[in-house]
Design an enzyme around this catalytic site. Structure first.
Site, PDB file in Angstrom:
ATOM      1  N   LYS A 193       6.711  22.217 -17.960  1.00 33.20           N
ATOM      2  CA  LYS A 193       7.862  23.076 -18.229  1.00 33.20           C
ATOM      3  C   LYS A 193       8.113  23.114 -19.728  1.00 33.20           C
ATOM      4  CE  LYS A 193      12.721  23.838 -17.007  1.00 33.20           C
ATOM      5  NZ  LYS A 193      13.856  23.351 -16.193  1.00 33.20           N
ATOM      6  N   ASP A 205      10.783  32.814 -24.764  1.00 38.32           N
ATOM      7  CA  ASP A 205       9.625  32.319 -25.515  1.00 38.32           C
ATOM      8  C   ASP A 205       8.777  31.328 -24.727  1.00 38.32           C
ATOM      9  OD1 ASP A 205      11.199  30.033 -25.519  1.00 38.32           O
ATOM     10  OD2 ASP A 205      11.706  30.146 -27.644  1.00 38.32           O
ATOM     11  N   ARG A 263       6.498  18.061 -14.588  1.00 36.93           N
ATOM     12  CA  ARG A 263       7.176  17.909 -13.305  1.00 36.93           C
ATOM     13  C   ARG A 263       6.140  17.721 -12.200  1.00 36.93           C
ATOM     14  NH1 ARG A 263      11.783  22.563 -13.165  1.00 36.93           N
ATOM     15  NH2 ARG A 263      10.010  23.948 -12.683  1.00 36.93           N
ATOM     16  N   ARG A 270       9.351  28.404  -3.602  1.00 36.83           N
ATOM     17  CA  ARG A 270      10.800  28.576  -3.525  1.00 36.83           C
ATOM     18  C   ARG A 270      11.179  29.614  -2.472  1.00 36.83           C
ATOM     19  NH1 ARG A 270      12.109  27.463  -9.050  1.00 36.83           N
ATOM     20  NH2 ARG A 270      10.362  26.309  -9.961  1.00 36.83           N
ATOM     21  N   ASP A 341      16.057  31.457  -6.239  1.00 34.02           N
ATOM     22  CA  ASP A 341      14.791  31.086  -6.882  1.00 34.02           C
ATOM     23  C   ASP A 341      14.782  29.632  -7.308  1.00 34.02           C
ATOM     24  OD1 ASP A 341      16.743  32.357  -8.772  1.00 34.02           O
ATOM     25  OD2 ASP A 341      15.388  31.524 -10.261  1.00 34.02           O
TER      26      ASP A 341
END
Length: 596
Positions: A193, A205, A263, A270, A341
């Site tokens: 992430k 970005d 992660r 999801r 989400d």
């Protein structure tokens, strides 16, 4: 001493306009509705017009069997079995007919450095923790160097954001490296992430800053140790570059140190993975079945071959989600951004953004400034929002033709049944009772709310209350409980308040004597569900400030304490169980935004 508060509402138990006669149950924070009524009323607001209506514990692994990064056992089923975006250029776009896009992390021009890593997560992956000390590790875990065996991609999905359909969202700054299967047969996805842009980055970005990354790293591991289903975190790496962020979207942008969290979860699929194809009509709706078949095949294998597998999948997801929300309510955790989400198909806590653990009890508490006006995702609303999100998942599966409306409603109604049962059991245990006592529970919460009692410390202190009635009746509030009530309060302590608490204590002791459990047994039961240590906002800020200054010691000390949240830990610094000092009650600490 003070505490974070965001509410000016008079009563925590006022009925809202939505809480009418069709409620399936009423709980201290509000109410849930029967799924049939939600299905009937949700079409226009939930999806575009095409829609009908809208912790696995690590087992010790011998050092000789641990693996190097080069030898991790990758088995990348997601990219092998599901349709990929044929466009390989990493440019922002709408992606159709696909569930993911291949994309590689974007290296920075700076030198990444290791901030922290989790030995327990290493064990989940069969990864030798010594590998995290290699100079190559921060390069790989920041996205500046490839990990052998990986096949990086970003998922395509949509979602409802604050109740409004947002269309395509996707992994805007998360890049999954692949799936590692350990020797126990457990599958773990590794996801970076903050490692750069993807086709789903929109105008962003693709980067993450250190403050939000520290918060995600700490929460991922702390929630696991609290016994709450969650994604995990292998590592926290500083990128060495600077990232421009406007924390409160008020024109005061500044550069902050960049970071990447690795992660780890069995899957990052999801609710929105199923919603987006349905919203796009016949051309994409088949993706729903493909995604559902994949999830069943790898994560709900006991449903394979069942004629009702999709209906049972929805039911199990609803049950897991209800159980998850019950966990959150039990420790005062507020996610902050419960968009569809951000809901895991596995019932995990996922996407740690502007989350928070309540200090003083406030049912309307939300740590997310974006949610201040409507408080859609406040503490008291999380149970109903969890149900609403499950209905949105049901909408997608129904529109894809995978089940009937009756099957969907039957599965979704399990949510309220499970949540009620689990919540009652959890609150009974928190109070040390053999069964749930609604009157005692609600009266306690009213007192806690009106007197600004610290949520965590008040419940912890109740374990020290003896069942025997004091000689001469209730005259004094026990010291530990009084401290929990008053430490965070900004209101004057009056004789009326004292009397109200003494009256409640008398009723509490009477119920304890009626149950007949020994004080020792009861305290052990309560301490096992009432943590002493949680990642409070100000503690996270101390760690963030240290890391940003190049000192990782405070982060390490905090992580050590949070590994045993239910233990007394008498040697721990009192600050780790205390309310925030006045100077820490400020925006950017107590309340945050989605800017990260």
């Amino acid at each position: 001493m003070m505490s974070c508060s965001t509410s000016g509402v008079k009563s925590p138990f006022m009925a809202t306009a939505r809480q009418t006669a069709n409620l399936a149950l009423r709980l201290p924070w509000g109410g849930l509705r029967k799924c049939s009524s939600l299905f009937a009323k949700s079409p226009a607001a939930q999806l575009p017009r095409r829609a009908v209506f809208a912790h696995t514990a690590a087992q010790p692994v011998a050092a000789s069997t641990m693996l190097s990064m080069e030898n991790l056992n990758f088995d990348n089923t997601f990219v092998r079995e599901l349709p990929a975006d044929p466009e390989l250029q990493n440019n922002t776009r709408q992606v159709y007919g696909s569930l993911f896009s291949y994309v590689s992390p974007t290296p920075t021009s700076t030198e990444p450095y290791l901030v922290a890593y989790s030995r327990e997560v290493c064990e989940l992956l069969d990864l030798d923790p010594a590998e995290c000390e290699r100079p190559e590790f921060p390069l790989i875990m920041s996205g500046s160097a490839p990990l052998p065996g990986s096949k990086p991609y970003a998922q395509c999905y949509g979602g409802h954001q604050f109740g409004t359909w947002a269309g395509q969202l996707g992994d805007g700054r998360a890049i999954t490296l692949g799936e590692v299967v350990n020797r126990a047969g457990q599958r773990w996805e590794l996801q970076l992430k903050g490692a750069g842009k993807t086709p789903y980055s929109r105008r962003a970005d693709g980067r993450a800053v250190m403050r939000s990354s520290v918060r995600e790293y700490v929460a991922s591991e702390a929630m696991h140790h609290l016994g709450i289903p969650t994604t995990r975190a292998l590592s926290l790496v500083g990128t060495g570059d600077q990232v421009l962020r406007d924390m409160f979207y008020n024109g005061n942008a500044r550069f902050e140190p960049g970071a990447v969290v690795c992660r780890v979860a069995p899957s990052f699929v999801r609710f929105g993975t199923f919603q987006l194809p349905v919203s796009r009509g016949d051309a994409d709706v088949g993706l729903v079945k493909q995604a559902a078949d994949y999830v069943i095949r790898h994560h709900y294998p006991h449903l394979k071959g069942d004629a009702k597998c999709y209906a049972k999948l929805l039911e199990e997801v609803a049950v897991r989600t209800a159980e998850l929300v019950t966990h959150w309510q039990g420790v005062g955790f507020v996610h902050g951004v419960l968009n569809t989400d951000n809901m895991s198909i596995l019932g995990l806590t996922i996407d740690y953004g502007p989350y928070g653990f309540m200090d003083k009890f406030d049912p309307y508490y939300t740590p997310n400034v974006t949610d201040f006006q409507g408080r859609r995702y406040a503490y008291r609303n999380q149970p109903e929002i969890g149900q609403w999100n499950c209905v949105m998942l049901g909408n997608a599966l129904l529109q894809a033709g995978l089940m009937s409306k009756e099957e969907a409603e039957a599965g979704l109604n399990k949510y309220s049944e499970v949540l009620t049962t689990k919540y009652n059991t959890r609150m009974a245990t928190k109070l040390g009772l053999r069964s749930y006592d609604r009157t005692l529970t609600v009266e306690l919460m009213k007192l806690m709310y009106s007197d600004e009692a610290d949520f965590t410390n008040t419940f912890r202190a109740l374990g020290s209350i003896t069942s025997a009635a004091p000689e001469g009746g209730e005259k004094d509030i026990p010291e530990q409980l009084r401290a929990a009530i008053s430490a965070a309060s900004t209101t004057e302590w009056t004789s009326e308040k004292e009397g109200a608490w003494l009256q409640w204590l008398a009723a509490f002791r009477a119920r304890l004597r009626e149950d007949g459990m020994s004080d020792v047994e009861r305290k052990a039961m309560q301490d096992a569900v009432n943590p002493k240590f949680i990642p409070r906002q100000h503690l996270l800020q101390y760690a963030i400030e240290g890391v940003e200054a190049g000192d990782f010691s405070e982060l390490n000390r905090l992580m050590d304490v949070l590994k045993r949240p239910y233990d007394e830990q008498p040697a721990a610094d009192p600050k780790y169980s205390g309310v925030p000092p006045e100077e820490m009650v400020r925006p950017g600490v107590c309340v945050l935004s989605c800017s990260s």
